[in-house]
Design an enzyme around this catalytic site. Sequence first.
Site, short mmCIF file in Angstrom:
data_model
loop_
_atom_site.label_atom_id
_atom_site.label_comp_id
_atom_site.label_asym_id
_atom_site.label_seq_id
_atom_site.Cartn_x
_atom_site.Cartn_y
_atom_site.Cartn_z
CG ASP A 76 45.45 39.79 38.33
OD1 ASP A 76 45.30 39.59 39.05
OD2 ASP A 76 45.19 40.12 37.08
CB ALA A 129 50.26 47.52 45.59
N GLY A 165 48.67 39.99 35.50
CA GLY A 165 49.00 38.71 36.25
C GLY A 165 48.92 38.66 37.76
NE ARG A 224 42.31 48.18 47.28
CZ ARG A 224 42.56 49.17 46.95
NH1 ARG A 224 42.65 49.95 47.25
NH2 ARG A 224 42.76 48.80 45.72
CE LYS A 234 42.51 42.02 38.75
NZ LYS A 234 43.53 41.99 38.00
#
Lengths: 355, 355
Positions: B263, B148, B144, B272, B199
Amino acid sequence: MAIVTIVGAGFMGTATAWPLTDNGHTVRLVGTHLDREIIQSCQNRRFHPTLQRELPPGVRPYPVEEVAEALHGAEIVVGGVNSSGVHWLAATVGPHLTPGQMLIAITKGLETDAHGDLAILPDVLKAELPATIRERVPLAAIGGPCIAGELAGRRQTCVVFGSRDSEAVERLAVAFRTPYYHVWTTTDLVGLEYCAALKNAYTVGVALAYGALEKSGGADAAGAHMHNLAAALFGQACTEMARLLEVAGATRAFAFGLPGAGDLFVTCVGGRTIRLGTLLGKGHSMRDARARLAGLTLEGAEIIGSMAQAIPRLVAQGRLGAAELPLLRLLVDVVVHGRPADVLLEPFFGGTASA
Amino acid sequence: MAIVTIVGAGFMGTATAWPLTDNGHTVRLVGTHLDREIIQSCQNRRFHPTLQRELPPGVRPYPVEEVAEALHGAEIVVGGVNSSGVHWLAATVGPHLTPGQMLIAITKGLETDAHGDLAILPDVLKAELPATIRERVPLAAIGGPCIAGELAGRRQTCVVFGSRDSEAVERLAVAFRTPYYHVWTTTDLVGLEYCAALKNAYTVGVALAYGALEKSGGADAAGAHMHNLAAALFGQACTEMARLLEVAGATRAFAFGLPGAGDLFVTCVGGRTIRLGTLLGKGHSMRDARARLAGLTLEGAEIIGSMAQAIPRLVAQGRLGAAELPLLRLLVDVVVHGRPADVLLEPFFGGTASA
């Protein structure tokens, strides 16, 4: 090569003139009564003021008074008005249509009838065409992710044309396809229009996260945004679109293809609909948001208004559970009933997460 | 309240310390050999240098040499290393595990065995644990949309915990859930890990559009970007994830829920991984892109490498058609075979659009 008449000279209607003229078609661009300045600019300077582009050669602008002349001899008519213009379109274009002309609408929306039953706009349009012509003009619609300014810039674009008439939709696709305008086809017109309409509603939902971020003062000292919340809203939006497609007996896979996830993505990252959701998420009331966005067509709010009537009807019919579609219900609460946009996440995804 | 040991002090491993300590758990944070500077900063200043945040009270940092001590008495072990660290994790943590400890991994990836068959990382990890403990430590994983830095900022976050052990996954969810960290659970660990891994691959695909935009010189004079292309790639990505879930016998609905579309959305707008796809889309070779991104873990490229082996295997087994997954095949061509990133859109969505 054909004559194609676009009725409605706004962003999206006009943008279809690029692939059409690139394919060698003659394009007649008819402004509505709201498009007078646009048509004057197109006539005087061959410049479209909102698209900020010079019209391609092969496009002839017409004021609304000349709509009959503009429709005469056209093989294809593009309905280029927004959802609130669909009744006007039927009244204005209907009397001049001739059997065999094909009508393709860019209009995206869902209306409810007196019972609260949902109707897709091509069917609303069809019902208001003169009875003598109604069954003799194939109707089609366009779905999928397409920002008009990018299409007019000949940027790579993938869309879906839908019609219950499988032969007409293939002919339309051939007329429009270019190396930058990629057209898939479907006969599931209902599923396509559900997605085209619902993505405007759900973009308001995703944008609540952007508003919540602004309300909190923006990114925090360590640079944290609220992408996690936006992504959860995005996933719930796709999940609810899949459920509504299922309820409608339509193609569930649209939820994760071009008409659903694809179109929702483009509207969230590049469209204007996020402005409404951002204001609501920031804490503005719907009344206040509407005032601040005066002049902008709030298609998301219109769809949410239709769904406010449709949800209880679907529940009463036993087609939808009383607690299903929690995000859409929240949007109804905020947009229709003026409640604050407090997102409760626990009921999402079947409601198995409890804090 | 429990003792929870996080092994790996990078972004995501460390971020789980916020909900855990908010729930009153004692958290031990063990750095790997790559995390020495992070652990020193945590010990000396209680500041995590990459998250750019002060550690919550209740977190005790440990260097890797003290991993045995840090694991002693822990109820829950969080595997906080990236996909390339999973073998190290098994070798380092395995000997110290005791029956009944639960192991939850944030590691996202798919590996292929000698035959080209795909294995999810929790299974790779399990196979490398000592035989005496392998079946006595419930394994779980997290999927999911979760950036962070947002979790550590206590931003609203919705995730899915997966484990084949339905009791363990519910206990884990209870240990982690806070008013800002919303945890759904599933026993479809395979489907969850497929999405978590794929993903990253498909974000490279969506980002090809951003690179193509840069290559073309950016937005044109009328302001047109390439959101339409990005959205088509996004829709195709979700469609291919749905197909791969189907092939794996996993939960197809993940494709349009939190683990898939959700996600993928967060990774495309806030992660990134788009940097790799942007470079490739701009025309850089994979070799060149890798050099420019030195120091960054290219999880997307690793998954694409695994899929390069898995696709022919699935086709040979008759589980996948020879022309399916055109976007993933393009990514294999670009990332593994060094070909240019020329996106051919016609084969997308079942291949019905031809220019």
